[in-house]
Design a protein around this motif. Structure first.
Motif, PDB file in Angstrom:
ATOM      1  N   SER A   1      45.455  54.073  22.289  1.00  0.00           N
ATOM      2  CA  SER A   1      44.018  54.279  22.480  1.00  0.00           C
ATOM      3  C   SER A   1      43.641  55.744  22.539  1.00  0.00           C
ATOM      4  N   GLY A   2      44.643  56.649  22.630  1.00  0.00           N
ATOM      5  CA  GLY A   2      44.337  58.077  22.712  1.00  0.00           C
ATOM      6  C   GLY A   2      43.740  58.482  24.040  1.00  0.00           C
ATOM      7  N   ARG A   3      44.236  57.899  25.123  1.00  0.00           N
ATOM      8  CA  ARG A   3      43.687  58.168  26.453  1.00  0.00           C
ATOM      9  C   ARG A   3      43.883  59.631  26.851  1.00  0.00           C
ATOM     10  N   SER A   4      42.854  60.242  27.424  1.00  0.00           N
ATOM     11  CA  SER A   4      42.913  61.629  27.890  1.00  0.00           C
ATOM     12  C   SER A   4      42.909  61.671  29.416  1.00  0.00           C
ATOM     13  N   LEU A   5      43.634  62.630  29.972  1.00  0.00           N
ATOM     14  CA  LEU A   5      43.736  62.766  31.423  1.00  0.00           C
ATOM     15  C   LEU A   5      43.549  64.224  31.808  1.00  0.00           C
ATOM     16  N   ASP A   6      42.888  64.450  32.959  1.00  0.00           N
ATOM     17  CA  ASP A   6      42.913  65.805  33.514  1.00  0.00           C
ATOM     18  C   ASP A   6      44.103  65.908  34.469  1.00  0.00           C
ATOM     19  N   ALA A   7      44.239  67.033  35.146  1.00  0.00           N
ATOM     20  CA  ALA A   7      45.433  67.247  35.969  1.00  0.00           C
ATOM     21  C   ALA A   7      45.521  66.239  37.108  1.00  0.00           C
ATOM     22  N   ASP A   8      44.393  65.977  37.784  1.00  0.00           N
ATOM     23  CA  ASP A   8      44.426  65.010  38.877  1.00  0.00           C
ATOM     24  C   ASP A   8      44.772  63.618  38.363  1.00  0.00           C
ATOM     25  N   GLU A   9      44.189  63.246  37.228  1.00  0.00           N
ATOM     26  CA  GLU A   9      44.483  61.928  36.660  1.00  0.00           C
ATOM     27  C   GLU A   9      45.945  61.836  36.227  1.00  0.00           C
ATOM     28  N   ALA A  10      46.488  62.948  35.696  1.00  0.00           N
ATOM     29  CA  ALA A  10      47.894  62.949  35.294  1.00  0.00           C
ATOM     30  C   ALA A  10      48.808  62.779  36.499  1.00  0.00           C
ATOM     31  N   ARG A  11      48.413  63.357  37.630  1.00  0.00           N
ATOM     32  CA  ARG A  11      49.219  63.172  38.843  1.00  0.00           C
ATOM     33  C   ARG A  11      49.185  61.717  39.286  1.00  0.00           C
ATOM     34  N   ARG A  12      48.005  61.115  39.257  1.00  0.00           N
ATOM     35  CA  ARG A  12      47.933  59.699  39.652  1.00  0.00           C
ATOM     36  C   ARG A  12      48.669  58.818  38.650  1.00  0.00           C
ATOM     37  N   TYR A  13      48.701  59.218  37.384  1.00  0.00           N
ATOM     38  CA  TYR A  13      49.387  58.435  36.351  1.00  0.00           C
ATOM     39  C   TYR A  13      50.899  58.532  36.497  1.00  0.00           C
ATOM     40  N   GLY A  14      51.372  59.607  37.146  1.00  0.00           N
ATOM     41  CA  GLY A  14      52.808  59.814  37.309  1.00  0.00           C
ATOM     42  C   GLY A  14      53.403  60.792  36.327  1.00  0.00           C
ATOM     43  N   LEU A  15      52.558  61.447  35.533  1.00  0.00           N
ATOM     44  CA  LEU A  15      53.068  62.416  34.567  1.00  0.00           C
ATOM     45  C   LEU A  15      53.499  63.711  35.243  1.00  0.00           C
ATOM     46  N   VAL A  16      52.841  64.090  36.319  1.00  0.00           N
ATOM     47  CA  VAL A  16      53.211  65.289  37.073  1.00  0.00           C
ATOM     48  C   VAL A  16      53.300  64.932  38.541  1.00  0.00           C
ATOM     49  N   ASP A  17      54.047  65.768  39.274  1.00  0.00           N
ATOM     50  CA  ASP A  17      54.228  65.532  40.697  1.00  0.00           C
ATOM     51  C   ASP A  17      53.220  66.298  41.536  1.00  0.00           C
ATOM     52  N   GLU A  18      52.753  67.439  41.009  1.00  0.00           N
ATOM     53  CA  GLU A  18      51.845  68.262  41.795  1.00  0.00           C
ATOM     54  C   GLU A  18      51.039  69.189  40.889  1.00  0.00           C
ATOM     55  N   ILE A  19      49.977  69.744  41.478  1.00  0.00           N
ATOM     56  CA  ILE A  19      49.093  70.653  40.747  1.00  0.00           C
ATOM     57  C   ILE A  19      49.233  72.042  41.355  1.00  0.00           C
ATOM     58  N   CYS A  20      49.355  73.034  40.486  1.00  0.00           N
ATOM     59  CA  CYS A  20      49.630  74.394  40.927  1.00  0.00           C
ATOM     60  C   CYS A  20      48.360  75.105  41.385  1.00  0.00           C
ATOM     61  N   GLY A  21      48.536  76.048  42.316  1.00  0.00           N
ATOM     62  CA  GLY A  21      47.502  76.987  42.684  1.00  0.00           C
ATOM     63  C   GLY A  21      47.786  78.334  42.044  1.00  0.00           C
ATOM     64  N   PRO A  22      46.947  79.323  42.278  1.00  0.00           N
ATOM     65  CA  PRO A  22      47.041  80.563  41.511  1.00  0.00           C
ATOM     66  C   PRO A  22      47.964  81.641  42.035  1.00  0.00           C
ATOM     67  N   VAL A  23      48.486  81.553  43.263  1.00  0.00           N
ATOM     68  CA  VAL A  23      49.091  82.769  43.812  1.00  0.00           C
ATOM     69  C   VAL A  23      50.538  82.648  44.259  1.00  0.00           C
ATOM     70  N   ALA A  24      51.093  81.468  44.377  1.00  0.00           N
ATOM     71  CA  ALA A  24      52.456  81.378  44.884  1.00  0.00           C
ATOM     72  C   ALA A  24      53.460  81.318  43.742  1.00  0.00           C
ATOM     73  N   ARG A  25      54.711  81.179  44.063  1.00  0.00           N
ATOM     74  CA  ARG A  25      55.728  81.334  43.062  1.00  0.00           C
ATOM     75  C   ARG A  25      56.388  79.993  42.708  1.00  0.00           C
ATOM     76  N   VAL A  26      56.646  79.830  41.444  1.00  0.00           N
ATOM     77  CA  VAL A  26      57.434  78.711  40.982  1.00  0.00           C
ATOM     78  C   VAL A  26      58.870  79.157  40.808  1.00  0.00           C
TER      79      VAL A  26
END
Length: 203
Positions: free
Chosen positions: A164-189
């Motif tokens: 179906s070509g479903r699109s997700l933003d970052a929050d939706e991707a987290r709920r979908y299980g594609l990512v575990d967390e969303i990054c902020g701008p200042v800390a280190r990976v």
């Protein structure tokens, strides 16, 4: 990191890539074709053989072929070190595979995800096309099974969303299980000498 428009790396690009590679950072940027997958697989295996610290994979890709995606996914599955994947920009089509199977998955706040089937093209006789189509169908089924296992969903549901070509933003991707967390701008990976560089978890 793909080469410049002339097919050659500018000196600053080589320097930036080399410095980040030394910090165990690699990239899936641009279309996921066989050449890019082979280079990324070689980089991942080199880092696996030269250290025990996690590898950081940054993803910004519109996807590509199933074969290229499996090349990277299989290498990630077989590595002896952990891979932290961060979606910066977009992960679409087959590019969601290497992101999903990483040991830890992150997204920047404005990253976007598009679940879509790969665009396929092949030429040959009718017999060749029938054989190739059957092979691609089997590859697509295995891709759905592997990614669904990584995100904790059902392969059939993922296949429907890809169709179906479903699109997700970052929050939706987290709920979908594609990512575990969303990054902020200042800390280190990942650690870098000197100033901190990377992203902080927002969640």
């Amino acid at each position: 990191m793909p080469p410049g428009p002339d097919g050659r790396d500018a000196p600053w690009r080589r320097t930036a890539r080399d410095q980040l590679f030394d910090q165990r950072v690699v990239f899936l940027w641009g279309p996921l074709d066989d050449a890019h997958a082979g280079q990324l697989a070689a980089e991942l295996m080199t880092l696996d053989a030269t250290g025990d610290d996690p590898v950081h994979l940054h993803v910004d890709s519109p996807g590509g072929s199933l074969e290229a995606a499996f090349c990277v996914m299989d290498v990630i599955d077989l590595l002896g070190v952990e891979v932290t994947a961060t979606c910066v920009g977009q992960a679409a089509g087959t590019a969601i595979g290497p992101l999903a199977v990483a040991h830890h998955r992150r997204a920047t706040p404005h990253a976007r995800f598009r679940l879509s089937e790969p665009v396929l093209a092949h030429t040959g006789t009718s017999t060749d096309l029938a054989s190739w189509a059957a092979s691609q169908h089997d590859q697509f089924r295995r891709f759905c099974e592997r990614v669904a296992a990584a995100v904790g969903g059902a392969p059939e549901e993922l296949a429907r969303d890809l169709s179906s070509g479903r699109s997700l933003d970052a929050d939706e991707a987290r709920r979908y299980g594609l990512v575990d967390e969303i990054c902020g701008p200042v800390a280190r990976v990942y650690p870098m000498p000197g100033r901190p560089l990377g992203f902080r978890s927002r969640s």
